[in-house]
Design an enzyme around this catalytic site. Structure first.
Site, PDB file in Angstrom:
ATOM      1  N   SER A  34      -7.201 -15.950 -45.620  1.00 41.21           N
ATOM      2  CA  SER A  34      -6.573 -17.112 -44.975  1.00 41.21           C
ATOM      3  C   SER A  34      -5.078 -17.029 -44.750  1.00 41.21           C
ATOM      4  O   SER A  34      -4.524 -17.891 -44.071  1.00 41.21           O
ATOM      5  CB  SER A  34      -6.887 -18.376 -45.763  1.00 41.21           C
ATOM      6  OG  SER A  34      -8.193 -18.788 -45.451  1.00 41.21           O
TER       7      SER A  34
ATOM      8  N   SER B  60      -7.631 -19.981 -43.094  1.00 39.40           N
ATOM      9  CA  SER B  60      -7.492 -21.420 -43.159  1.00 39.40           C
ATOM     10  C   SER B  60      -6.040 -21.889 -43.098  1.00 39.40           C
ATOM     11  O   SER B  60      -5.805 -23.081 -42.912  1.00 39.40           O
ATOM     12  CB  SER B  60      -8.127 -21.943 -44.447  1.00 39.40           C
ATOM     13  OG  SER B  60      -7.459 -21.430 -45.587  1.00 39.40           O
TER      14      SER B  60
ATOM     15  N   LYS C 297       1.611 -25.202 -46.772  1.00 38.38           N
ATOM     16  CA  LYS C 297       0.193 -25.520 -46.581  1.00 38.38           C
ATOM     17  C   LYS C 297      -0.193 -26.710 -47.458  1.00 38.38           C
ATOM     18  O   LYS C 297       0.207 -26.769 -48.628  1.00 38.38           O
ATOM     19  CB  LYS C 297      -0.655 -24.286 -46.943  1.00 38.38           C
ATOM     20  CG  LYS C 297      -2.136 -24.431 -46.637  1.00 38.38           C
ATOM     21  CD  LYS C 297      -2.877 -23.125 -46.938  1.00 38.38           C
ATOM     22  CE  LYS C 297      -4.347 -23.188 -46.593  1.00 38.38           C
ATOM     23  NZ  LYS C 297      -5.049 -21.911 -46.886  1.00 38.38           N
TER      24      LYS C 297
HETATM   25  N1  GLN Z   1     -12.626 -17.595 -44.126  1.00 39.84           N
HETATM   26  C1  GLN Z   1     -12.884 -17.485 -45.534  1.00 39.84           C
HETATM   27  C2  GLN Z   1     -13.659 -18.689 -46.001  1.00 39.84           C
HETATM   28  O1  GLN Z   1     -13.991 -19.482 -45.213  1.00 39.84           O
HETATM   29  C3  GLN Z   1     -11.602 -17.338 -46.307  1.00 39.84           C
HETATM   30  C4  GLN Z   1     -10.853 -18.586 -46.480  1.00 39.84           C
HETATM   31  C5  GLN Z   1      -9.642 -18.434 -47.329  1.00 39.84           C
HETATM   32  O2  GLN Z   1      -9.120 -17.329 -47.489  1.00 39.84           O
HETATM   33  N2  GLN Z   1      -9.192 -19.540 -47.877  1.00 39.84           N
HETATM   34  O3  GLN Z   1     -13.942 -18.860 -47.133  1.00 39.84           O
END
Ligand code: GLN
Length: 485
Positions: A178, A154, A79
Site C-alpha cells: 500500500s 491503500s 494517511k
Molecule cells: N492490496 C493489499 C490488500 O488489500 C495490500 C493493502 C495494504 O498494503 N494495506 O490487502
C-alpha cells in the site's frame, strides 16, 4: 514568486534555512493548491488548515530563534490510519467516524518533534484493505495523471497529494503493497521499511505481522529525510527493533558500483503490461551502466505469495477488527440487546471489502480449518522468506516491477475482488518476508501514466535501497515529470 509547491522537501528546507521563504508562505501555497485541486483529486478526508497555519507560524518563530530541526516547516499529508491527537482519525471507515484520538502515533510525534506541519489526513481504502482507494467509505481519490484512473491503494490519498503537489511529502502504510503501489501509480517515491524499523504505536492495526509505516515523497532524498525522522526503536511497540539507524543522507551518494542486483525471473512473466516490463528492464540496464552487476535469480515460491497473504492478512484483520463494536470508538447504533447493538453497528459501519475480509479471516482461523489454512499459510510464508534469504546470499538488491500494469480505470476492478488482489502479486512477497521495498518512477506507458521500479533489500538495508534508488534517480529525468493539472 515561483510556485512554492514545486519545491521538493530538500529544496524547501534550503530556502527555509536561507530565510528566502517562510513556513507560512509554504503552508499557504499548499493550502491554496489543496483548495484548487481537491474538487478534482479528493486526496484528503480532513484538511487541518488552521492548525497547519498555526504550526507554520510557530516554525517560523522557532527558526528565527535559531532552531534547525530536520523538517521544520515542511507541510505533509498523513494517511488517516495514523492516530493524531485532536484530529479525527477514520481509517477510511464509517465505523470510526467522529473518533478523535487522545494521543498521537509515535511516527506523528517524531515528525512533529522534527518540525513537520500537518496539512491533513489523507484518504485511504477502508482499514487499508485494497489496492485502489476505491474502498474508502467517504470518497474516491483520482489519479493526478488521469483523473479517470485510480491512484492505487491503500495509501492513494497520500500518493495523489504528493504527486499533485498538495503536500511536500506524506506517510503511508504498507501491509501488502500500500505504499509501493500508489507510489508507482502516481509517479513518486514510496518506501516500505523492514518490519520492525518503524514503530507502529498509534497505527490502526490491519495485519499485525505485516503492517509497516513508510514515507512517500517526490525524490529519494526526500524519502530518506522522512525515514530518518520516523525510524528507530520505540519502547511502546514491542515489534520495533532496537538496532542502530544509519545516517541515510550520508550514504545517499555512494553510487552502485559493485552492487549486485538480482533480477528474479518470476517477476518477468507473461501477462505483464509490455511497456511496464520494458521500462523496468531499461532501468535495470541503466543501473548496470552505472556500475552495478546484474545477476539472474529465482524466487521459486513467488506464486504462493498471493494465496498466503490473502489468508494471513484477513485472519489477522478479523482479530484486530473485533474491537469495533460501537462501545469504545465511533458511532453506535443502540438496540435493546447487546448483540443486536454489535450487529447493527458493525453491519452498517463496515463496508463490503472489510466484511469480506472479516469473514474470510474468521473462517481461516476457525476450529478444524486453522491447520489447513492459517497454519499452512504460515509454513509457506517461511518458504517465501527463505527464497529471499537464499537470494541475498548472492545479491544485495533485487530489482522488479511494482505492479503488473499502470493505474487502472476507476470502477474497473471494484466488483471483482480477485482481479483487485492480483494487482498485488509483486508487492506481497517482500511484505510476507518482512524485508524493505522501495518504489520509484522509471518511465511512462503509452497513455503517459507513470511506471514504477521496485527495489527490494535485505532486512534493515534501507540505506542500500536509498543509495541505489538515488543513483538511478540522479541519472534519469522521470522524477521530474509532473502531471498536467
Ligand atoms: N492490496 C493489499 C490488500 O488489500 C495490500 C493493502 C495494504 O498494503 N494495506 O490487502
Amino acid at each position: 514568486m515561483t510556485d512554492l509547491t514545486q519545491l521538493s522537501i530538500t529544496e524547501a528546507l534550503a530556502q527555509l534555512r536561507a530565510k528566502t521563504i517562510s513556513a507560512v508562505d509554504l503552508t499557504r501555497a499548499y493550502l491554496t493548491r489543496i483548495e484548487q485541486l481537491e474538487p478534482a483529486i479528493s486526496a484528503y478526508i480532513t484538511v487541518t488548515s488552521e492548525r497547519a497555519l498555526k504550526d507554520a507560524e510557530a516554525a517560523d518563530k522557532a527558526r528565527a530563534a535559531g532552531d534547525e530541526r530536520p523538517l521544520l516547516g515542511i507541510p505533509m499529508a498523513i494517511k488517516d490510519v495514523l492516530s493524531t491527537t485532536g484530529v479525527e482519525t477514520t481509517c477510511g471507515s464509517k465505523i470510526l467516524r467522529g473518533y478523535v484520538p487522545v494521543y498521537s502515533a509515535t511516527v506523528i510525534q517524531r515528525l512533529e518533534a522534527a518540525g513537520m506541519v500537518m496539512l491533513g489526513k489523507a484518504n485511504m481504502d477502508e482499514f487499508a484493505m485494497g489496492s485502489s482507494t476505491e474502498n474508502s467509505a467517504f470518497q474516491i481519490t483520482h489519479n493526478p495523471w488521469d483523473t479517470e484512473r485510480v491512484p492505487g491503494g491503500s495509501s492513494g490519498g497520500s500518493a495523489a497529494a504528493v504527486a499533485a503537489r498538495m503536500a511536500a511529502g506524506a506517510l503511508g502504510t504498507d501491509t501488502g503493497g500500500s505504499v509501493r503501489t500508489p507510489a508507482g501509480f502516481c509517479g513518486i517515491v514510496g518506501l516500505k521499511p523492514s518490519y520492525g524499523r518503524v514503530s507502529r504505536y498509534g497505527l490502526v492495526a490491519f495485519g499485525s505481522s505485516l503492517d509497516c509505516i513508510g514515507p512517500m515523497a517526490r525524490t529519494v532524498e526526500d524519502a530518506a529525510r522522512l525515514l530518518q525522522v520516523i525510524a528507530g526503536h520505540d519502547r511502546l511497540d514491542s515489534t520495533s527493533m532496537d538496532i542502530a539507524v544509519p545516517d541515510y543522507l550520508a550514504v545517499l551518494n555512494g553510487g552502485v558500483k559493485g552492487l549486485r542486483i538480482g533480477v528474479p525471473r518470476e517477476y518477468f512473466i507473461e501477462g505483464i503490461q509490455p511497456e511496464s516490463q520494458a521500462a523496468v528492464q531499461a532501468a535495470i540496464r541503466q543501473l548496470e551502466s552505472l556500475g552495478a552487476e546484474i545477476i539472474d535469480i529465482s524466487l521459486p515460491h513467488t506464486d504462493y505469495s498471493l494465496p498466503v497473504y490473502y489468508i494471513i492478512a484477513p485472519a489477522e484483520a478479523s482479530a484486530n477488527l473485533a474491537r469495533y463494536d460501537g462501545i469504545r470508538f465511533g458511532p453506535k447504533i443502540d438496540k435493546k440487546e447487546m448483540w443486536d447493538t454489535y450487529r447493527a453497528t458493525r453491519g452498517q459501519g463496515f463496508g463490503p471489502e472489510v466484511k469480506r475480509r472479516i469473514m474470510l479471516g474468521t473462517y481461516a482461523l476457525s476450529a478444524g480449518y486453522y491447520d489447513a489454512y492459517y497454519g499452512k499459510a504460515q509454513q509457506v510464508r517461511t518458504l517465501i522468506k527463505q527464497d529471499f534469504e537464499k537470494a541475498f546470499e548472492k545479491v544485495d538488491v533485487i530489482a522488479a516491477p511494482v505492479t503488473p500494469r499502470t493505474a487502472f480505470k476507476i470502477g474497473e476492478n471494484i466488483n471483482d475482488p480477485l482481479q483487485m488482489y492480483l494487482e498485488d502479486v509483486f508487492t506481497l512477497p517482500a511484505s510476507l518476508a518482512g524485508v524493505p521495498g522501495l518504489s520509484l518512477p522509471c518511465g511512462h506507458d503509452n497513455a503517459g501514466l507513470p511506471i514504477g521500479l521496485q527495489l527490494i533489500g535485505r532486512a534493515f538495508s534501507e540505506d542500500v535501497l536509498l543509495r541505489a534508488a538515488h543513483a538511478y534517480e540522479q541519472s534519469t529525468e522521470w522524477h521530474k515529470a509532473l502531471p498536467a493539472l
